[in-house]
Design a protein around this motif. Structure first.
Motif, PDB file in Angstrom:
ATOM      1  N   ALA A   1       9.619  -2.068   3.894  1.00 49.45           N
ATOM      2  CA  ALA A   1       8.648  -1.694   2.867  1.00 49.45           C
ATOM      3  C   ALA A   1       9.312  -1.423   1.524  1.00 49.45           C
ATOM      4  CB  ALA A   1       7.852  -0.476   3.327  1.00 49.45           C
ATOM      5  N   ALA A   2      10.471  -0.758   1.547  1.00 44.53           N
ATOM      6  CA  ALA A   2      11.137  -0.409   0.287  1.00 44.53           C
ATOM      7  C   ALA A   2      11.542  -1.653  -0.485  1.00 44.53           C
ATOM      8  CB  ALA A   2      12.358   0.464   0.565  1.00 44.53           C
ATOM      9  N   SER A   3      12.068  -2.642   0.240  1.00 43.54           N
ATOM     10  CA  SER A   3      12.486  -3.884  -0.400  1.00 43.54           C
ATOM     11  C   SER A   3      11.295  -4.621  -0.999  1.00 43.54           C
ATOM     12  CB  SER A   3      13.205  -4.783   0.611  1.00 43.54           C
ATOM     13  OG  SER A   3      13.552  -6.012   0.034  1.00 43.54           O
ATOM     14  N   VAL A   4      10.200  -4.697  -0.266  1.00 40.95           N
ATOM     15  CA  VAL A   4       9.016  -5.392  -0.754  1.00 40.95           C
ATOM     16  C   VAL A   4       8.406  -4.652  -1.940  1.00 40.95           C
ATOM     17  CG1 VAL A   4       6.655  -6.059  -0.155  1.00 40.95           C
ATOM     18  CG2 VAL A   4       8.518  -6.520   1.436  1.00 40.95           C
ATOM     19  N   GLU A   5       8.382  -3.335  -1.885  1.00 37.41           N
ATOM     20  CA  GLU A   5       7.850  -2.558  -3.011  1.00 37.41           C
ATOM     21  C   GLU A   5       8.681  -2.792  -4.272  1.00 37.41           C
ATOM     22  OE1 GLU A   5       7.663   1.471  -1.772  1.00 37.41           O
ATOM     23  OE2 GLU A   5       6.071   1.114  -0.281  1.00 37.41           O
ATOM     24  N   ARG A   6       9.998  -2.909  -4.113  1.00 35.64           N
ATOM     25  CA  ARG A   6      10.858  -3.186  -5.273  1.00 35.64           C
ATOM     26  C   ARG A   6      10.500  -4.548  -5.870  1.00 35.64           C
ATOM     27  NH1 ARG A   6      14.976  -6.418  -5.974  1.00 35.64           N
ATOM     28  NH2 ARG A   6      15.206  -6.838  -3.745  1.00 35.64           N
ATOM     29  N   LEU A   7      10.348  -5.552  -5.013  1.00 35.56           N
ATOM     30  CA  LEU A   7       9.987  -6.888  -5.488  1.00 35.56           C
ATOM     31  C   LEU A   7       8.630  -6.861  -6.206  1.00 35.56           C
ATOM     32  CD1 LEU A   7      11.071  -9.000  -2.380  1.00 35.56           C
ATOM     33  CD2 LEU A   7      12.113  -9.097  -4.650  1.00 35.56           C
ATOM     34  N   GLN A   8       7.685  -6.109  -5.659  1.00 36.69           N
ATOM     35  CA  GLN A   8       6.363  -6.007  -6.286  1.00 36.69           C
ATOM     36  C   GLN A   8       6.453  -5.380  -7.670  1.00 36.69           C
ATOM     37  OE1 GLN A   8       4.461  -3.873  -3.027  1.00 36.69           O
ATOM     38  NE2 GLN A   8       3.087  -5.609  -2.674  1.00 36.69           N
ATOM     39  N   ARG A   9       7.244  -4.327  -7.794  1.00 39.45           N
ATOM     40  CA  ARG A   9       7.391  -3.647  -9.092  1.00 39.45           C
ATOM     41  C   ARG A   9       8.020  -4.581 -10.122  1.00 39.45           C
ATOM     42  NH1 ARG A   9       9.272   0.623  -5.886  1.00 39.45           N
ATOM     43  NH2 ARG A   9      11.417   0.140  -6.517  1.00 39.45           N
TER      44      ARG A   9
END
Length: 274
Positions: free
Chosen positions: A241-249
């Protein structure tokens, strides 16, 4: 033993809506992808020979957004949407209630539960990139077509995705998603292979068109959402989740920049000669 028309988890290939962490976001992406470029899509369908009296099978219809649009166009015909995923099937049934000539069935694209020569037109949009055996799916589509009937497949080829200037975030996302989809049995480069699959399946008069959509046409936010939404949803379980949230931001910040983006999709048709 599975009954005819049922689909195994393995047969779902690289798309399993029920497994997405952010299924609500994926639903909205499907809606955006379906409706924002419908006029372009309808133009291709009409050019390919779709007629108002046709009986149409929409394979892998998802929530039924485009299936409903097709049903409204074929006002003197009928549309059957086929969807294997239980949640998407339920969404499509709700959509089908809004028009009279649209019904939804469950089923397996590799083992269609229809008689031979049941349809005038078979359509599949953004489905074949997920299939482990696209040739078998095309052979089944040909079986249920009436002589003279037509199949149309719309799908991606990531070689036709161009963003300039690009970003490390976008390049990383594209590469990660290509690898993950391949691992799950899908193919982000299916577009270029479709014409040969059509010929192998026995279709004649195979025609290929490539339709381009740009961020100038639909806006930066919508463009990035279309090209990244499924990728992010697919990676959420494996990348964390953390990696995907970073990509989204980072993609959200990129949307405010001045860039040019183009994505090309293949529109391939073939005829089932008698």
């Amino acid at each position: 033993m599975m009954n005819k028309g049922e689909i195994s988890a393995n047969d779902r290939g690289s798309y399993d809506y029920s497994s997405f962490v952010g299924s609500e976001e994926e639903y909205e992406r499907l809606k955006l992808q379906a409706l924002i470029a419908w006029e372009l899509e309808k133009e291709q369908l009409v050019l390919s020979g779709l007629k108002s009296e046709d009986h149409v099978l929409d394979v892998g219809c998802g929530p039924g957004f485009i299936t409903r649009q097709i049903a409204e166009y074929v006002a003197d015909g009928y549309v059957t949407g086929l969807e294997a995923d239980p949640k998407l099937h339920a969404f499509a049934e709700f959509t089908a209630e809004q028009v009279d000539n649209f019904k939804v069935v469950g089923g397996n694209v590799y083992d269609l539960s229809f008689d031979e020569s049941s349809f005038d037109y078979v359509y599949a949009r953004f489905l074949f990139q997920h299939l482990r055996n696209p040739l078998q799916a095309l052979s089944e589509a040909r079986r249920v077509l009436k002589p003279g009937g037509k199949v149309a497949v719309v799908d991606v080829d990531d070689q036709l995705l161009i963003v300039h200037p690009s970003s490390d975030t976008l390049r990383d996302l594209i590469k990660l998603s290509e690898d993950k989809q391949s691992e799950l049995g899908g193919d982000r480069f299916i577009g270029r292979k479709l014409p040969e699959y059509f010929k192998q399946a026995g279709f004649t008069d195979v025609e290929v068109r490539v339709v381009n959509v740009t961020n100038q046409q639909i806006g930066n936010q919508a463009f990035l959402g279309i090209i990244s939404g499924f990728k992010l949803a697919m990676l959420a379980g494996s990348e964390g989740a953390a990696s995907v949230e970073r990509l989204q931001r980072e993609l959200q910040a990129y949307a405010s920049q001045d860039f040019h983006g183009t994505v090309g999709v293949y529109f391939v048709t073939g005829i089932h000669e008698s």
